[in-house]
Design an enzyme around this catalytic site. Structure first.
Site, mmCIF file in Angstrom:
data_model
loop_
_atom_site.group_PDB
_atom_site.id
_atom_site.type_symbol
_atom_site.label_atom_id
_atom_site.label_comp_id
_atom_site.label_asym_id
_atom_site.label_seq_id
_atom_site.Cartn_x
_atom_site.Cartn_y
_atom_site.Cartn_z
ATOM 1 C CD GLU A 107 -3.216 3.612 12.855
ATOM 2 O OE1 GLU A 107 -4.441 3.468 12.659
ATOM 3 O OE2 GLU A 107 -2.466 2.678 13.162
ATOM 4 N N GLY B 166 -4.243 -6.596 18.600
ATOM 5 C CA GLY B 166 -2.880 -7.124 18.436
ATOM 6 C C GLY B 166 -2.813 -8.393 17.614
ATOM 7 C CG ASP C 267 -0.533 -0.086 2.534
ATOM 8 O OD1 ASP C 267 0.673 -0.357 2.727
ATOM 9 O OD2 ASP C 267 -1.339 0.116 3.470
ATOM 10 C CB SER D 175 -12.772 1.207 25.945
ATOM 11 O OG SER D 175 -12.531 -0.150 25.672
ATOM 12 C CG ASP E 295 -4.567 -1.566 8.191
ATOM 13 O OD1 ASP E 295 -4.360 -2.441 7.333
ATOM 14 O OD2 ASP E 295 -3.715 -1.217 9.024
ATOM 15 C CB SER F 3 -7.024 -3.383 10.866
ATOM 16 O OG SER F 3 -5.891 -3.528 10.110
ATOM 17 C CB SER F 4 -8.577 -3.735 16.768
ATOM 18 O OG SER F 4 -7.236 -3.617 17.190
ATOM 19 C CB SER F 5 -5.808 0.806 15.552
ATOM 20 O OG SER F 5 -5.033 0.128 14.621
HETATM 21 C C1 GLA Z 1 -0.260 -2.909 8.321
HETATM 22 C C2 GLA Z 1 -0.431 -1.464 7.861
HETATM 23 C C3 GLA Z 1 -0.988 -1.409 6.449
HETATM 24 C C4 GLA Z 1 -0.152 -2.272 5.499
HETATM 25 C C5 GLA Z 1 0.073 -3.666 6.094
HETATM 26 C C6 GLA Z 1 1.020 -4.495 5.291
HETATM 27 O O1 GLA Z 1 -1.499 -3.540 8.401
HETATM 28 O O2 GLA Z 1 -1.277 -0.789 8.754
HETATM 29 O O3 GLA Z 1 -1.062 -0.083 6.000
HETATM 30 O O4 GLA Z 1 1.052 -1.637 5.188
HETATM 31 O O5 GLA Z 1 0.578 -3.584 7.419
HETATM 32 O O6 GLA Z 1 0.506 -4.772 4.034
#
Ligand code: GLA
Length: 364
Positions: A144, A106, A21, A52, A156, A110-112
């Site tokens: 972020e 974790g 990306d 939370s 994400d 991509s919870s964030s």
């Molecule tokens: C994490 C980052 C993304 C991407 C991936 C790897 O998830 O947040 O932006 O770079 O790693 O593909």
């Protein structure tokens, strides 16, 4: 004017296209059927109050002087997004936000980003505003990058926004566009958390970014998107930088081959691309771990697994496997047993399928 509302944003899984990306490349990803739910209402006071259900904590900031909290860093994903929305004129009143999530933190899901996107959807709707979906994803990424201080790409947030049922999302980070492609019938995605936490705040992610930039400069291109694997192989780049570049160019090529496999409904061909992607992570990008490698090695031996690879940043976190849905119970049981035998660690499974992206669930 809405007074109260509920917004949901899903986690994401990167199916093919690793670390492409931020190299202006391409990724096949999907939103999953788990995510973050945000319950929001307006406050008369000029403050933002975030609580939370996951950690039972509350954080409060003054709406007119939002800054990152060192005591409650988890709340910065919300504060950062709200600050960006204030700049865009889309957050004008005080806000109360309650967060609930069924997404493991974790695990590389991509919870964030899900928290950022859910916060954005809720805040924009409360302000009676509207924003183009890709702009929402970009705003969340900016929050972020700048507020939380993690230099992630756009994958994400865009995956959380553009998810569709049973479809993979093909994201192009040069044209900044999304299209969706159906997965073959009868397959599911199995996520296996290696049990080793993954954190992007660690230096490796930024180091890889810098190495990719170095490779692009050495090849005299704007970004690695502009290079092919053949070009990288015949270049005079430093051997380590060459391997990093080869991972990116190979991933871009595999994503286009993956799109063709999806168009042809060829799950087996797609699965082979996933295995090749993992091998490239292991050897070229060195963002795998022994635990993730073990999970992928096991996947190769379990009947009904079509392909498997690490997903997301790497250096821990989860693998994603494409599996035959009808075999899922046996696959999970066999994998858990073999993983425990090999490592003494437990891997927690999440069986999922591509699902709808961020949305408002309720408003009044
Ligand atoms: C994490 C980052 C993304 C991407 C991936 C790897 O998830 O947040 O932006 O770079 O790693 O593909």
């Amino acid at each position: 004017m809405h007074n109260r509302l509920v917004a949901f944003a899903p986690g994401r899984v990167e199916i093919l296209g690793n670390h492409t990306d931020y190299n202006e490349g391409v990724v096949l990803s999907a939103a999953i059927d788990r995510g973050v739910t945000v319950f929001a209402h307006r406050l008369l006071e000029r403050k933002v109050e975030v609580s939370s259900a996951t950690n039972q904590r509350t954080a409060i900031v003054d709406l007119d002087s939002i800054g990152p909290s060192t005591a409650e860093p988890w709340a910065n994903y919300c504060f950062g997004v709200i600050q960006e929305l204030i700049h865009a004129g889309l957050a004008t009143d005080g806000l109360n936000i309650r967060i609930d999530s069924n997404l493991p933190v974790g695990a590389g899901l991509s919870s964030s980003a899900a928290l950022e996107v859910a916060t954005a959807y809720a805040t924009i709707a409360l302000a009676n505003g509207s924003m183009d979906p890709m702009e929402i994803a970009k705003l969340c990424q900016k929050a972020e990058n700048d507020f939380v201080g993690v230099k992630c790409g756009l994958l994400d947030q865009a995956s959380s926004v553009f998810g569709e049922d049973n479809k993979a999302i093909l994201l192009d980070f040069r044209s900044i566009t999304a299209e969706t492609w159906l997965l073959p019938a009868g397959v599911s995605l199995l996520l296996l958390n290696s049990g080793m936490p993954h954190t992007l705040v660690g230096g490796e992610y930024n180091e890889r970014r810098q190495q990719c930039a170095q490779a692009a400069a050495g090849l005299n291109v704007r970004a690695l998107r502009d290079a092919t694997s053949a070009q990288v192989l015949s270049s005079r780049l430093d051997p380590m930088i060459k391997r990093r570049a080869l991972h990116i160019t190979g991933e871009n090529e595999r994503v286009f081959a993956g799109k063709a496999a999806l168009q042809a409904g060829d799950a087996a061909a797609f699965g082979q691309l996933m295995y090749a992607s993992h091998e490239s992570s292991r050897v070229n990008f060195e963002n795998s771990t022994a635990y993730l490698d073990t999970l992928v090695d096991i996947a190769r031996t379990v009947d009904g697994v079509i392909g498997s690879r690490l997903t997301g940043g790497g250096f821990g976190g989860s693998t994603v496997s494409l599996i035959r849905t009808e075999r899922s119970a046996e696959i999970v049981a066999a994998t858990q047993e073999r993983y425990f035998k090999a490592t003494g660690a437990k891997c927690s499974p999440i069986l999922t399928r591509p699902s709808q992206g961020a949305r408002l669930l309720q408003q009044d």
